[in-house]
Design a protein around this motif. Structure first.
Motif, short mmCIF file in Angstrom:
data_model
loop_
_atom_site.label_atom_id
_atom_site.label_comp_id
_atom_site.label_asym_id
_atom_site.label_seq_id
_atom_site.Cartn_x
_atom_site.Cartn_y
_atom_site.Cartn_z
N UNK A 9 0.84 -1.19 0.00
CA UNK A 9 0.00 0.00 0.00
C UNK A 9 0.88 1.25 0.00
N UNK A 10 0.62 2.16 -0.94
CA UNK A 10 1.47 3.33 -1.09
C UNK A 10 0.76 4.62 -0.74
N UNK A 11 1.53 5.67 -0.57
CA UNK A 11 1.03 7.01 -0.28
C UNK A 11 2.22 7.94 -0.21
N UNK B 106 -4.17 -1.37 4.63
CA UNK B 106 -3.41 -0.12 4.64
C UNK B 106 -2.28 -0.11 5.67
N UNK B 107 -2.38 -0.96 6.68
CA UNK B 107 -1.36 -0.97 7.75
C UNK B 107 0.01 -1.40 7.26
N UNK B 108 0.09 -2.00 6.07
CA UNK B 108 1.40 -2.42 5.57
C UNK B 108 2.33 -1.23 5.38
N UNK C 108 2.22 -10.59 10.62
CA UNK C 108 1.34 -11.76 10.53
C UNK C 108 -0.06 -11.43 11.05
N UNK C 109 -0.13 -10.76 12.18
CA UNK C 109 -1.42 -10.45 12.80
C UNK C 109 -2.27 -9.53 11.93
N UNK C 110 -1.63 -8.59 11.24
CA UNK C 110 -2.38 -7.71 10.34
C UNK C 110 -3.05 -8.53 9.25
N UNK C 111 -2.33 -9.47 8.67
CA UNK C 111 -2.91 -10.31 7.62
C UNK C 111 -4.03 -11.19 8.14
N UNK C 112 -3.81 -11.76 9.31
CA UNK C 112 -4.83 -12.64 9.91
C UNK C 112 -6.08 -11.84 10.25
N UNK C 113 -5.91 -10.72 10.94
CA UNK C 113 -7.06 -9.92 11.38
C UNK C 113 -7.85 -9.37 10.20
N UNK C 114 -7.15 -8.86 9.19
CA UNK C 114 -7.83 -8.31 8.01
C UNK C 114 -8.68 -9.37 7.32
N UNK C 115 -8.13 -10.55 7.19
CA UNK C 115 -8.86 -11.64 6.52
C UNK C 115 -10.04 -12.09 7.37
N UNK C 116 -9.84 -12.23 8.67
CA UNK C 116 -10.92 -12.66 9.53
C UNK C 116 -12.05 -11.63 9.56
N UNK C 117 -11.70 -10.35 9.59
CA UNK C 117 -12.72 -9.30 9.62
C UNK C 117 -13.55 -9.27 8.34
N UNK C 118 -12.97 -9.75 7.26
CA UNK C 118 -13.67 -9.70 5.97
C UNK C 118 -14.18 -11.07 5.53
N UNK C 119 -14.19 -12.03 6.44
CA UNK C 119 -14.50 -13.41 6.04
C UNK C 119 -15.95 -13.56 5.57
N UNK C 120 -16.87 -12.80 6.14
CA UNK C 120 -18.26 -12.88 5.67
C UNK C 120 -18.39 -12.31 4.27
#
Length: 271
Positions: free
Chosen positions: A183-185, A223-225, A240-252
């Motif tokens: 993610x850039x800016x 975006x946290x990357x 690792x936690x950012x990837x896990x949490x982002x995926x879990x939050x969007x699993x539905x």
């Protein structure tokens, strides 16, 4: 390997990004938790390293432990040798120790990685023959890492031309997940060799992912990357936690898209 159209239910494409690529492991672990197991994998650079271990049959948490125990960040020597800041011999030893045979055909799942041919100026995708040389070439960030000479040709990081190799597996799976970790800016106070190199390569690699993102059915791009740089291997647990949490939050959201594509994963949809 079977390359018929839609041979596999789930595919996953993993971008390059140095230490930020540890995020891929968190994504794979969250998918595993909800019963989604990609059957075909593509990757560039760090995405190729994570992808090849996953394709070999390792579980995501095993890959995370391997990355942490290997101390990849300690392989970097900032004393500017003639061809690169990192000799990838140590990385090859890690591959040899954890993957029993140096051949794509030995993997448990089909795996594709991209490399950049400096002689021709073109990207190449590899999925057969000798395995380790192409994975290392895919991870050889120019200048930072030592380039790979293969059959008289110089190869470097696949991210130079194709940092998210989604196109090579798009027609082989019914549902394709893309994971992008760059993610850039805008940035301020870019000083010093390390910071300049980091910013330069992130900008270069970001330019070639737009078409790849468009062919994916579902994209994970936290975006946290932006909080981490290419060399932050010492922060593996946080990434690792950012990837896990982002995926879990969007699993539905993911489960709904899977249903629309006619691929029902009861565990994911039954949250």
């Amino acid at each position: 390997m079977n390359q018929n159209q839609n041979s596999y239910k789930f595919g996953i494409a993993l971008s390059g990004g140095g230490a930020r690529g540890i995020l891929h492991i968190g994504v794979l672990e969250a998918l595993r938790k909800y019963g989604i197991h990609p059957e075909i994998i593509s990757g560039t650079s760090m995405g190729a390293l994570v992808g090849v271990f996953y394709a070999s049959g390792m579980e995501p948490l095993q890959i995370l432990e391997l990355v942490k125990s290997s101390k990849l960040h300690k392989m970097i020597n900032w004393k500017l040798p003639t061809s690169g800041l990192l000799d990838l011999k140590k990385a090859r030893l890690i591959l040899e120790k954890n993957i029993p045979e140096d051949d794509f055909s030995s993997l448990k799942k089909p795996f594709y990685c991209t490399v950049s041919n400096l002689n021709s100026g073109l990207t190449e995708t590899k999925s057969s023959g000798k395995l380790f040389q192409w994975v290392l070439a895919s991870a050889s960030i120019p200048v930072i890492f030592e380039p790979q000479m293969i059959d008289g040709t110089t190869y470097v990081d696949g991210g130079l031309f194709n940092n998210l190799p989604a196109d090579c597996i798009r027609n082989q799976c019914r549902f394709l997940i893309g994971v992008h970790v760059n993610r850039n800016g805008s940035e301020e106070n870019i000083t010093g060799f390390k910071a300049i190199a980091e910013r330069t390569f992130r900008l270069i690699f970001a330019k070639n992912v737009h078409e790849s993102l468009a062919v994916c059915d579902f994209v994970i791009d936290p975006p946290q990357t932006r909080l981490f740089n290419t060399f932050d291997f010492g922060k593996a647990d946080e990434i690792f936690k950012i990837g896990f949490d982002e995926t879990e939050q969007r699993i539905l959201e993911l489960a709904d898209l899977i249903d629309l594509n006619g691929i029902i994963q009861e565990k994911a949809h039954g949250i």
